[in-house]
Motif scaffolding. Structure first.
Motif, PDB file in Angstrom:
ATOM      1  N   SER A  47      54.483 -59.812   2.849  1.00 19.20           N
ATOM      2  CA  SER A  47      52.564 -59.659   2.423  1.00 19.20           C
ATOM      3  C   SER A  47      52.473 -59.047   0.907  1.00 19.20           C
ATOM      4  O   SER A  47      51.398 -59.604   0.578  1.00 19.20           O
ATOM      5  N   GLY A  87      57.487 -47.029   1.065  1.00 19.14           N
ATOM      6  CA  GLY A  87      58.132 -47.392   2.268  1.00 19.14           C
ATOM      7  C   GLY A  87      58.130 -48.469   3.665  1.00 19.14           C
ATOM      8  O   GLY A  87      59.177 -48.181   3.235  1.00 19.14           O
ATOM      9  N   LYS A  88      56.869 -49.193   3.027  1.00 15.71           N
ATOM     10  CA  LYS A  88      57.247 -50.653   3.637  1.00 15.71           C
ATOM     11  C   LYS A  88      57.692 -51.780   2.416  1.00 15.71           C
ATOM     12  O   LYS A  88      57.223 -52.487   2.185  1.00 15.71           O
ATOM     13  N   THR A  90      61.430 -53.360   0.233  1.00 12.83           N
ATOM     14  CA  THR A  90      62.007 -53.228   0.312  1.00 12.83           C
ATOM     15  C   THR A  90      63.172 -53.984  -1.213  1.00 12.83           C
ATOM     16  O   THR A  90      61.847 -55.078  -1.277  1.00 12.83           O
ATOM     17  N   GLY A 107      56.688 -55.977   0.099  1.00 17.04           N
ATOM     18  CA  GLY A 107      56.096 -56.025   1.101  1.00 17.04           C
ATOM     19  C   GLY A 107      56.699 -56.080   2.374  1.00 17.04           C
ATOM     20  O   GLY A 107      56.817 -57.359   2.775  1.00 17.04           O
ATOM     21  N   GLU A 108      56.887 -55.201   3.326  1.00 20.88           N
ATOM     22  CA  GLU A 108      57.545 -55.806   4.898  1.00 20.88           C
ATOM     23  C   GLU A 108      56.686 -56.209   6.099  1.00 20.88           C
ATOM     24  O   GLU A 108      56.971 -56.830   6.512  1.00 20.88           O
ATOM     25  N   GLN A 109      55.236 -56.268   5.639  1.00 18.63           N
ATOM     26  CA  GLN A 109      54.124 -56.865   6.206  1.00 18.63           C
ATOM     27  C   GLN A 109      54.547 -56.090   8.148  1.00 18.63           C
ATOM     28  O   GLN A 109      54.027 -56.071   9.057  1.00 18.63           O
ATOM     29  N   GLY A 110      54.730 -55.164   7.951  1.00 15.66           N
ATOM     30  CA  GLY A 110      55.038 -54.219   9.288  1.00 15.66           C
ATOM     31  C   GLY A 110      56.563 -54.358   9.937  1.00 15.66           C
ATOM     32  O   GLY A 110      56.482 -53.867  11.229  1.00 15.66           O
TER      33      GLY A 110
END
Length: 188
Positions: A47, A87-88, A90, A107-110
């Motif tokens: 994201s 948190g979200k 890497t 960002g991990e995009q959930g």
């Protein structure tokens, strides 16, 4: 499953090759770094992506981001450079054999990242470090070329000197260029 995985990996390899080709044709390292951030985000379907560079001698920290607002990028960069990964996200360190430059994060995009995504991010981190090493080497080469030219000009001009004050003025001008100072003076 294996056929699909192979196709995904081939697509990522082609994307990385295309990105390296695009980056190699760019002359400004700032544009190259922004391209690395955008490519790292696209390659893993993140994201957002951010490259936070630590402050260096003579320049403040630099932030390159994609998919984030300026305020989000500032907060995330401060956290990453302080050693805290949100948190979200890497993150990997942007480090070369010469030095540590900063952190690259996505960002991990959930979703959950798999090992290929982590490896891709590490590849982009190494590419960013190589870009920064090359930029440092170019700066050093420019500085050495300017120094050599200033010393050559000084040695040539000293052969034509008629007075001590003229010699002092020429030496003061050369010192300014050689050691990159704001001002130089020679007192007689």
């Amino acid at each position: 499953y294996l056929e699909m995985r192979t196709q995904v990996l081939e697509a990522r390899l082609e994307q990385l090759q295309g990105m390296v080709t695009d980056l190699a044709s760019n002359e400004r390292y700032e544009d190259v770094l922004q391209g690395i951030v955008a490519s790292s985000m696209r390659s893993v379907g993140a994201s957002g992506a951010l490259l936070a560079l630590e402050p260096r001698e003579g320049s403040p920290r630099k932030i390159y981001s994609e998919g984030l607002t300026e305020a989000e990028a500032e907060v995330m960069a401060a956290d990453l450079l302080a050693g805290s990964v949100p948190g979200k996200a890497t993150a990997v360190e942007v480090v070369s054999a010469r030095r540590r430059y900063g952190v690259l994060a996505i960002g991990e995009q959930g979703g959950l990242f798999n090992s290929q995504s982590q490896n891709a991010l590490m590849t982009y981190g190494r590419l960013a470090a190589a870009t920064l090493d090359a930029a440092d080497a170019m700066d050093q080469a420019r500085h050495q070329a300017n120094t050599a030219q200033a010393l050559l000009d000084l040695s040539t001009s000293l052969s034509e000197i008629v007075s001590p004050s003229e010699m002092a003025a020429k030496v003061a001008r050369a010192v300014h260029v050689v050691i990159e100072c704001d001002c130089a003076a020679v007192f007689l």
